[in-house]
Design a protein around this motif. Structure first.
Motif, PDB file in Angstrom:
ATOM      1  N   TRP A 255       9.401   7.414  -7.028  1.00 27.40           N
ATOM      2  CA  TRP A 255       9.383   6.972  -8.432  1.00 27.40           C
ATOM      3  C   TRP A 255       8.744   5.580  -8.556  1.00 27.40           C
ATOM      4  O   TRP A 255       7.917   5.336  -9.434  1.00 27.40           O
ATOM      5  CB  TRP A 255      10.813   6.913  -8.981  1.00 27.40           C
ATOM      6  N   LYS A 256       9.144   4.686  -7.675  1.00 27.10           N
ATOM      7  CA  LYS A 256       8.657   3.304  -7.742  1.00 27.10           C
ATOM      8  C   LYS A 256       7.151   3.240  -7.483  1.00 27.10           C
ATOM      9  O   LYS A 256       6.423   2.483  -8.133  1.00 27.10           O
ATOM     10  CB  LYS A 256       9.407   2.448  -6.723  1.00 27.10           C
ATOM     11  N   ALA A 257       6.677   4.043  -6.510  1.00 28.37           N
ATOM     12  CA  ALA A 257       5.242   4.048  -6.202  1.00 28.37           C
ATOM     13  C   ALA A 257       4.411   4.569  -7.362  1.00 28.37           C
ATOM     14  O   ALA A 257       3.275   4.145  -7.571  1.00 28.37           O
ATOM     15  CB  ALA A 257       4.990   4.893  -4.954  1.00 28.37           C
ATOM     16  N   LEU A 258       4.999   5.481  -8.141  1.00 28.95           N
ATOM     17  CA  LEU A 258       4.266   6.074  -9.258  1.00 28.95           C
ATOM     18  C   LEU A 258       4.355   5.246 -10.534  1.00 28.95           C
ATOM     19  O   LEU A 258       3.388   5.158 -11.286  1.00 28.95           O
ATOM     20  CB  LEU A 258       4.795   7.483  -9.541  1.00 28.95           C
ATOM     21  N   GLU A 259       5.501   4.636 -10.781  1.00 28.86           N
ATOM     22  CA  GLU A 259       5.737   4.015 -12.075  1.00 28.86           C
ATOM     23  C   GLU A 259       6.249   2.582 -11.997  1.00 28.86           C
ATOM     24  O   GLU A 259       6.553   1.970 -13.029  1.00 28.86           O
ATOM     25  CB  GLU A 259       6.735   4.876 -12.868  1.00 28.86           C
TER      26      GLU A 259
ATOM     27  N   ASN B 236       0.828  -1.215   0.000  1.00 28.42           N
ATOM     28  CA  ASN B 236       0.000   0.000   0.000  1.00 28.42           C
ATOM     29  C   ASN B 236       0.860   1.263   0.000  1.00 28.42           C
ATOM     30  O   ASN B 236       0.353   2.367   0.197  1.00 28.42           O
ATOM     31  CB  ASN B 236      -0.960   0.008   1.188  1.00 28.42           C
ATOM     32  N   GLY B 237       2.151   1.088  -0.184  1.00 29.56           N
ATOM     33  CA  GLY B 237       3.074   2.216  -0.202  1.00 29.56           C
ATOM     34  C   GLY B 237       4.485   1.731   0.033  1.00 29.56           C
ATOM     35  O   GLY B 237       4.788   0.542  -0.120  1.00 29.56           O
ATOM     36  N   TYR B 238       5.350   2.660   0.447  1.00 32.06           N
ATOM     37  CA  TYR B 238       6.749   2.303   0.697  1.00 32.06           C
ATOM     38  C   TYR B 238       7.256   3.015   1.938  1.00 32.06           C
ATOM     39  O   TYR B 238       6.895   4.167   2.216  1.00 32.06           O
ATOM     40  CB  TYR B 238       7.632   2.685  -0.492  1.00 32.06           C
ATOM     41  N   LEU B 239       8.123   2.318   2.675  1.00 28.26           N
ATOM     42  CA  LEU B 239       8.854   2.891   3.795  1.00 28.26           C
ATOM     43  C   LEU B 239      10.286   3.151   3.351  1.00 28.26           C
ATOM     44  O   LEU B 239      10.861   2.369   2.586  1.00 28.26           O
ATOM     45  CB  LEU B 239       8.858   1.936   4.986  1.00 28.26           C
ATOM     46  N   THR B 240      10.861   4.240   3.829  1.00 31.28           N
ATOM     47  CA  THR B 240      12.224   4.573   3.439  1.00 31.28           C
ATOM     48  C   THR B 240      13.023   5.015   4.661  1.00 31.28           C
ATOM     49  O   THR B 240      12.448   5.465   5.661  1.00 31.28           O
ATOM     50  CB  THR B 240      12.264   5.728   2.410  1.00 31.28           C
ATOM     51  N   PRO B 241      14.345   4.910   4.606  1.00 32.32           N
ATOM     52  CA  PRO B 241      15.162   5.564   5.638  1.00 32.32           C
ATOM     53  C   PRO B 241      15.061   7.072   5.456  1.00 32.32           C
ATOM     54  O   PRO B 241      14.572   7.557   4.432  1.00 32.32           O
ATOM     55  CB  PRO B 241      16.580   5.053   5.341  1.00 32.32           C
ATOM     56  N   GLU B 242      15.548   7.807   6.443  1.00 33.00           N
ATOM     57  CA  GLU B 242      15.523   9.267   6.327  1.00 33.00           C
ATOM     58  C   GLU B 242      16.711   9.721   5.474  1.00 33.00           C
ATOM     59  O   GLU B 242      17.663  10.342   5.943  1.00 33.00           O
ATOM     60  CB  GLU B 242      15.558   9.924   7.703  1.00 33.00           C
ATOM     61  N   ASP B 243      16.604   9.400   4.223  1.00 29.28           N
ATOM     62  CA  ASP B 243      17.630   9.719   3.234  1.00 29.28           C
ATOM     63  C   ASP B 243      16.898  10.199   1.980  1.00 29.28           C
ATOM     64  O   ASP B 243      16.078   9.460   1.408  1.00 29.28           O
ATOM     65  CB  ASP B 243      18.480   8.484   2.935  1.00 29.28           C
ATOM     66  N   ALA B 244      17.187  11.418   1.551  1.00 30.47           N
ATOM     67  CA  ALA B 244      16.421  12.023   0.467  1.00 30.47           C
ATOM     68  C   ALA B 244      16.517  11.226  -0.823  1.00 30.47           C
ATOM     69  O   ALA B 244      15.520  11.080  -1.550  1.00 30.47           O
ATOM     70  CB  ALA B 244      16.878  13.464   0.242  1.00 30.47           C
ATOM     71  N   GLN B 245      17.688  10.677  -1.129  1.00 28.94           N
ATOM     72  CA  GLN B 245      17.848   9.938  -2.374  1.00 28.94           C
ATOM     73  C   GLN B 245      17.041   8.643  -2.347  1.00 28.94           C
ATOM     74  O   GLN B 245      16.341   8.305  -3.310  1.00 28.94           O
ATOM     75  CB  GLN B 245      19.325   9.619  -2.626  1.00 28.94           C
ATOM     76  N   ALA B 246      17.109   7.927  -1.218  1.00 30.06           N
ATOM     77  CA  ALA B 246      16.330   6.692  -1.085  1.00 30.06           C
ATOM     78  C   ALA B 246      14.835   6.992  -1.140  1.00 30.06           C
ATOM     79  O   ALA B 246      14.057   6.239  -1.748  1.00 30.06           O
ATOM     80  CB  ALA B 246      16.687   5.993   0.224  1.00 30.06           C
ATOM     81  N   TRP B 247      14.444   8.076  -0.540  1.00 30.74           N
ATOM     82  CA  TRP B 247      13.034   8.490  -0.533  1.00 30.74           C
ATOM     83  C   TRP B 247      12.567   8.776  -1.963  1.00 30.74           C
ATOM     84  O   TRP B 247      11.488   8.336  -2.377  1.00 30.74           O
ATOM     85  CB  TRP B 247      12.900   9.724   0.357  1.00 30.74           C
TER      86      TRP B 247
END
Length: 427
Positions: free
Chosen positions: A358-362, A342-353
């Motif tokens: 991108w992945k959630a959209l495409e 239902n989405g994605y979790l990321t570390p607090e890193d702008a590049q990873a976020w």
């Protein structure tokens, strides 16, 4: 049952606790219980106005001084509380903060021999900056810095262990928060009970959602949003940095709506301008709660970066509206967001976020995420959770009766007897 809910903040103040208290009270009333909310009197006619729910609210006196974010300091055992408990017999007290309202709840427990249930809504160590002593730790001298750390790392946990030890039941809004509570050494019984979702969040107004998309997108492709109080602990600058990177990396044209108000708004608007995001980020201010679902349904993604959540109510609201979530991994958040579903979790890193956006959209699962988002929170409906809450109250009342029977006198004995008779009438 007749239930008293005590809270330090309530509408018109905007925040997770007022939302939680109001939804729980409504759902319990729908099950036939009598619920009275004891909440601060904000004065100047700024309470509930003509809202019919205000009929079930007792407004209590506060000290004149307020916190910088608009929160108030309610008086302990205020006259309005005392008079209400002298007039009526309550079966249970449900308190939503450990000080002020919390101290009043413990006084009521001792005086009337009724159980106290406490919901641990807030990671209080993340909110100490609202108190003058704890502000600007990095600028403090050695002695003050030592006091700040002692308050955060020793005194606060010790107080929470003491307070919860006086309660009959502690409720955690998420599995992750329950784990943290137990790790802190809390010895009272702990159960999980999230804040529920009203049915309207599952009901999409496709026409209104499309109107919102047209209003904000114009010739852009994607609409993102976040819903938050605009305060330090909500970590909005991280979202702005992530959005800046998306823009620099030639993401398809998009608009990002920041929904909410707070003391940081002017700073955040200036920060967005300095980052060159004036054409991308729109600060909408507060949106009435009844309209919020349409903004969530209109959005392609819900973006979230707070690390101070115990549940993250707005995340569940977004999911119920069919809006996938990209969020920084943190307690409360990770219980709601199923990574890749239902989405994605990321570390607090702008590049990873950015990569997860991108992945959630495409990405390959993008087309299914909206339906999965709705499905993932169907068990969070308010009425279902109120049924669980009812069982918990009843168990607490029965246990409390066993503890005090034979050793109460005067008004306390009468109160306990009436409470017990009412308890068994609804079983």
């Amino acid at each position: 049952m007749k239930i008293a809910m005590l809270t330090n903040n309530y509408r018109p103040f905007v925040g997770g606790v007022p939302v939680s208290v109001e939804r729980q009270a409504k759902a319990l009333r729908a099950l036939g219980h009598e619920v009275t909310v004891f909440a601060p009197d904000y004065g100047d006619g700024k309470n509930g106005g003509q809202d019919p729910e205000e009929d079930h609210v007792v407004r209590c006196s506060c000290f004149k001084r307020k916190m910088c974010n608009g929160m108030v300091y309610p008086k302990v055992a205020d006259r309005q509380v005392r008079e209400a408990f002298e007039r009526e017999f309550f079966d249970c007290v449900h308190v939503h903060q450990p000080v002020f309202a919390g101290n009043t709840a413990l006084w009521l427990k001792k005086k009337y021999h009724i159980p106290v249930v406490y919901t641990w809504h807030t990671k209080y160590q993340d909110y100490l900056h609202y108190f003058p002593l704890f502000r600007e730790e990095e600028k403090a001298g050695p002695l003050r810095r030592l006091l700040i750390r002692a308050g955060r790392d020793l005194i606060l946990p010790a107080y929470m262990r003491w307070f919860t030890g006086k309660c009959d039941l502690v409720l955690a809004p998420s599995k992750g928060m329950k784990r943290q509570i137990l790790e802190m050494g809390v010895r009272a019984p702990v159960e999980m009970l999230p804040t529920g979702l009203e049915e309207r969040f599952f009901e999409t107004d496709a026409r209104r959602a499309e109107e919102i998309r047209r209003e904000y997108l114009q010739d852009r492709k994607y609409l993102f949003c976040t819903v938050s109080r605009l305060e330090i602990e909500k970590n909005i600058p991280f979202l702005l940095e992530g959005v800046r990177r998306l823009k620099e990396e030639d993401m398809e044209p998009f608009r990002f709506l920041v929904i909410g108000e707070g003391t940081q708004r002017v700073y955040l608007e200036e920060l967005a301008r300095q980052m060159g995001l004036g054409d991308v980020v729109t600060f909408t201010g507060n949106i009435p709660n009844r309209e919020l679902k349409d903004y969530l349904a209109a959005s392609d993604l819900f973006l979230f970066a707070s690390r101070s959540e115990t549940q993250g109510i707005v995340i569940q609201e977004a999911l119920a509206s069919g809006c996938p979530v990209v969020a920084v991994k943190a307690t409360g958040v990770e219980d709601a967001v199923e990574d890749g579903q239902n989405g994605y979790l990321t570390p607090e890193d702008a590049q990873a976020w950015c990569l997860k956006v991108w992945k959630a959209l495409e990405g390959p699962a993008a087309g299914e995420m909206r339906s999965r988002a709705k499905d993932s929170v169907r068990g969070y409906r308010s009425i279902l959770l109120a049924m669980q809450e009812e069982r918990m109250y009843r168990n607490c009342a029965e246990q409390r009766w066993k503890e005090v029977s034979g050793c109460v006198d005067g008004h306390g004995e009468k109160h306990a007897a009436v409470s017990l008779s009412r308890l068994f009438k609804i079983t």
